[in-house]
Design a protein around this motif. Structure first.
Motif, PDB file in Angstrom:
ATOM      1  N   TYR A 123       0.858  -1.185   0.000  1.00  7.23           N
ATOM      2  CA  TYR A 123       0.000   0.000   0.000  1.00  7.23           C
ATOM      3  C   TYR A 123       0.898   1.240   0.000  1.00  7.23           C
ATOM      4  CZ  TYR A 123      -4.233  -2.682   0.560  1.00  7.23           C
ATOM      5  OH  TYR A 123      -5.281  -3.536   0.323  1.00  7.23           O
ATOM      6  N   CYS A 124       0.449   2.293  -0.681  1.00  5.19           N
ATOM      7  CA  CYS A 124       1.335   3.432  -0.883  1.00  5.19           C
ATOM      8  C   CYS A 124       0.543   4.740  -0.944  1.00  5.19           C
ATOM      9  CB  CYS A 124       2.088   3.221  -2.208  1.00  5.19           C
ATOM     10  SG  CYS A 124       3.138   4.598  -2.692  1.00  5.19           S
ATOM     11  N   VAL A 125       1.098   5.806  -0.393  1.00  5.21           N
ATOM     12  CA  VAL A 125       0.572   7.142  -0.663  1.00  5.21           C
ATOM     13  C   VAL A 125       1.729   8.073  -0.994  1.00  5.21           C
ATOM     14  CG1 VAL A 125      -1.404   6.885   0.917  1.00  5.21           C
ATOM     15  CG2 VAL A 125       0.591   8.114   1.690  1.00  5.21           C
ATOM     16  N   ALA A 126       1.454   8.983  -1.923  1.00  5.85           N
ATOM     17  CA  ALA A 126       2.411  10.044  -2.244  1.00  5.85           C
ATOM     18  C   ALA A 126       1.916  11.268  -1.491  1.00  5.85           C
ATOM     19  CB  ALA A 126       2.399  10.303  -3.740  1.00  5.85           C
ATOM     20  N   GLN A 127       2.775  11.895  -0.723  1.00  6.34           N
ATOM     21  CA  GLN A 127       2.307  13.060   0.046  1.00  6.34           C
ATOM     22  C   GLN A 127       3.360  14.159   0.116  1.00  6.34           C
ATOM     23  OE1 GLN A 127       1.878  10.949   3.962  1.00  6.34           O
ATOM     24  NE2 GLN A 127       3.010  12.697   4.756  1.00  6.34           N
ATOM     25  N   GLY A 128       2.862  15.386   0.301  1.00  4.07           N
ATOM     26  CA  GLY A 128       3.756  16.521   0.561  1.00  4.07           C
ATOM     27  C   GLY A 128       4.321  17.192  -0.679  1.00  4.07           C
ATOM     28  N   MET A 129       3.900  16.729  -1.891  1.00  6.07           N
ATOM     29  CA  MET A 129       4.418  17.395  -3.085  1.00  6.07           C
ATOM     30  C   MET A 129       3.458  18.514  -3.487  1.00  6.07           C
ATOM     31  SD  MET A 129       3.190  14.192  -3.635  1.00  6.07           S
ATOM     32  CE  MET A 129       4.778  13.401  -3.685  1.00  6.07           C
ATOM     33  N   ASP A 130       3.999  19.558  -4.135  1.00  6.92           N
ATOM     34  CA  ASP A 130       3.124  20.636  -4.609  1.00  6.92           C
ATOM     35  C   ASP A 130       3.354  20.834  -6.109  1.00  6.92           C
ATOM     36  OD1 ASP A 130       5.644  21.747  -4.536  1.00  6.92           O
ATOM     37  OD2 ASP A 130       5.220  23.146  -2.913  1.00  6.92           O
ATOM     38  N   ALA A 131       3.398  19.735  -6.814  1.00  5.62           N
ATOM     39  CA  ALA A 131       3.699  19.771  -8.243  1.00  5.62           C
ATOM     40  C   ALA A 131       2.504  20.285  -9.051  1.00  5.62           C
ATOM     41  CB  ALA A 131       4.069  18.364  -8.715  1.00  5.62           C
ATOM     42  N   VAL A 132       2.801  21.128 -10.023  1.00  2.00           N
ATOM     43  CA  VAL A 132       1.777  21.625 -10.948  1.00  2.00           C
ATOM     44  C   VAL A 132       2.227  21.318 -12.367  1.00  2.00           C
ATOM     45  CG1 VAL A 132       0.593  23.681 -11.846  1.00  2.00           C
ATOM     46  CG2 VAL A 132       1.022  23.475  -9.396  1.00  2.00           C
ATOM     47  N   LYS A 133       1.340  20.671 -13.135  1.00  2.00           N
ATOM     48  CA  LYS A 133       1.689  20.293 -14.508  1.00  2.00           C
ATOM     49  C   LYS A 133       0.850  21.110 -15.477  1.00  2.00           C
ATOM     50  CE  LYS A 133       2.043  16.290 -17.557  1.00  2.00           C
ATOM     51  NZ  LYS A 133       0.855  16.037 -18.355  1.00  2.00           N
ATOM     52  N   THR A 134       1.538  21.794 -16.371  1.00  2.00           N
ATOM     53  CA  THR A 134       0.868  22.546 -17.428  1.00  2.00           C
ATOM     54  C   THR A 134       1.444  22.080 -18.753  1.00  2.00           C
ATOM     55  OG1 THR A 134       0.934  24.407 -15.880  1.00  2.00           O
ATOM     56  CG2 THR A 134       0.181  24.885 -18.109  1.00  2.00           C
ATOM     57  N   GLY A 135       0.609  21.436 -19.556  1.00  2.00           N
ATOM     58  CA  GLY A 135       1.107  20.875 -20.819  1.00  2.00           C
ATOM     59  C   GLY A 135       2.195  19.864 -20.536  1.00  2.00           C
ATOM     60  N   ASN A 136       3.390  20.067 -21.138  1.00  2.00           N
ATOM     61  CA  ASN A 136       4.493  19.113 -20.938  1.00  2.00           C
ATOM     62  C   ASN A 136       5.499  19.615 -19.898  1.00  2.00           C
ATOM     63  OD1 ASN A 136       5.493  21.227 -22.424  1.00  2.00           O
ATOM     64  ND2 ASN A 136       6.662  19.982 -23.858  1.00  2.00           N
ATOM     65  N   GLN A 137       5.075  20.624 -19.104  1.00  2.00           N
ATOM     66  CA  GLN A 137       5.973  21.219 -18.110  1.00  2.00           C
ATOM     67  C   GLN A 137       5.476  20.917 -16.696  1.00  2.00           C
ATOM     68  OE1 GLN A 137       8.588  23.464 -18.865  1.00  2.00           O
ATOM     69  NE2 GLN A 137       8.252  23.662 -21.067  1.00  2.00           N
ATOM     70  N   LEU A 138       6.362  20.368 -15.884  1.00  2.00           N
ATOM     71  CA  LEU A 138       6.030  20.143 -14.470  1.00  2.00           C
ATOM     72  C   LEU A 138       6.911  21.044 -13.616  1.00  2.00           C
ATOM     73  CD1 LEU A 138       4.516  18.081 -12.407  1.00  2.00           C
ATOM     74  CD2 LEU A 138       6.831  17.262 -12.061  1.00  2.00           C
ATOM     75  N   THR A 139       6.297  21.730 -12.656  1.00  2.00           N
ATOM     76  CA  THR A 139       7.094  22.522 -11.718  1.00  2.00           C
ATOM     77  C   THR A 139       6.708  22.146 -10.295  1.00  2.00           C
ATOM     78  OG1 THR A 139       5.449  24.269 -11.892  1.00  2.00           O
ATOM     79  CG2 THR A 139       7.421  24.550 -13.210  1.00  2.00           C
ATOM     80  N   TYR A 140       7.667  22.146  -9.418  1.00  2.00           N
ATOM     81  CA  TYR A 140       7.378  21.887  -7.998  1.00  2.00           C
ATOM     82  C   TYR A 140       8.426  22.564  -7.129  1.00  2.00           C
ATOM     83  CZ  TYR A 140      11.108  18.331  -7.921  1.00  2.00           C
ATOM     84  OH  TYR A 140      12.316  17.687  -7.985  1.00  2.00           O
ATOM     85  N   ALA A 141       8.013  22.878  -5.888  1.00  3.45           N
ATOM     86  CA  ALA A 141       8.958  23.404  -4.897  1.00  3.45           C
ATOM     87  C   ALA A 141       9.308  22.297  -3.910  1.00  3.45           C
ATOM     88  CB  ALA A 141       8.353  24.592  -4.166  1.00  3.45           C
TER      89      ALA A 141
END
Length: 310
Positions: A123-141
């Motif tokens: 079992y798995c969860v992904a947490q704490g990321m603030d990724a935003v994807k627009t088109g083919n670009q992903l940005t995260y802090a």
């Protein structure tokens, strides 16, 4: 138990790009495979895929391609693409493959396990990321982390140790949790509150980090999940609620959850996975869930305005 050397990822959304890009710098190129159909591969190769402005160098394989089974398969698709993804990883699952599903909700492990066996699942969860994807670009802090564990509480299995060792070697932030079902329900509680509220308010994390009607709505929706978790045998407490509110407090205020990104792009969202599940469980246990009913109604209302194209 053999070590993890090969990884296959299915789903090149925010999480697929985030973890794929990280692993691509830590592993031999051929050992990390991104599974996608021919049409998608051609688009990725033509347009490129970018993570924080850096071009990703991925090794793509189609579902039909004959490959050695992977040591680890990571599902990072949206829930509405899960059935197709289960089919697409067939060549990649062997007797010793470990499978992690970073999907939202509380049901993807059982769905994948029906085809490949629950003995392969953690079992798995992904947490704490603030990724935003627009088109083919992903940005995260914040990259966040992958938390994983067995369904049975208190167990630190060989499978968990094997994945932990691999994440250590590749510097991938993780937590091996011996109370995984509680965390899964906690993340579900968070998603139900955060994703739906930010989508309805057409806003961002900043909106729910400050006091006001959006934050109140989010917390009320989370409390409805808290009530249901008790009925399901994985009781969440107010302390758990505070823990997850702290997770939200650390996210970049300008970031937004996937559901808000879906609403902006006029894509159908995972509303069925969140309030849809809450409403279903509410009926099952005779628990009132008015806030989730309201969120469900408002999101479906927004989606009903989309053109038939989507």
């Amino acid at each position: 138990m053999a070590e993890i050397k090969t990884v296959s990822i299915i789903g090149l959304g925010a999480l697929g790009i985030l973890f794929g890009h990280h692993l691509s710098k830590k592993m031999p190129a051929k050992n990390l495979r991104i599974i996608a159909d021919q049409q998608r591969i051609e688009r990725y190769e033509r347009e490129g895929v970018y993570c924080n402005g850096e071009k990703c160098h991925f090794h793509y394989v189609t579902p039909e391609e004959t490959v050695e089974p992977a040591d680890l398969v990571l599902f990072t698709v949206k829930f509405n693409g899960l059935d197709e993804a289960v089919e697409a990883v067939k060549q990649h699952v062997g007797p010793d493959t470990v499978i992690l599903s970073a999907l939202n909700g509380i049901s993807s492990e059982e769905i994948i396990g029906r085809t490949y066996g629950m003995d392969k699942m953690l079992y798995c969860v992904a947490q704490g990321m603030d990724a935003v994807k627009t088109g083919n670009q992903l940005t995260y802090a914040h990259m966040g982390m992958l938390c994983f564990g067995e369904k049975e509480p208190g167990l630190f299995s060989d499978k968990m140790k094997k994945v932990a060792r691999f994440f250590e070697q590749t510097d991938l932030p993780y937590e091996a949790d011996t109370q995984m079902m509680k965390r899964l329900w906690g993340k579900f509680m968070l998603n139900v509150g955060v994703n739906q509220t930010v989508a309805v308010y057409k806003s961002n994390y900043g909106e729910i980090q400050k006091d006001g009607p959006a934050r109140e709505m989010m917390i009320a929706a989370m409390r409805e999940v808290e009530a249901l978790s008790e009925k399901e045998g994985f009781p969440l407490t107010e302390e758990d609620l505070r823990y997850w509110l702290k997770v939200v407090g650390n996210l970049s205020p300008a970031g937004k959850p996937s559901m808000a990104q879906d609403v902006e792009a006029k894509r159908y969202s995972e509303v069925g996975l969140f309030s849809g599940t809450v409403i279903k469980l509410g009926k099952k246990y005779g628990v009132q869930v008015p806030v989730n009913e309201e969120l469900n109604r408002r999101i479906r209302e927004i989606e009903s305005t989309y053109t038939a194209v989507h």
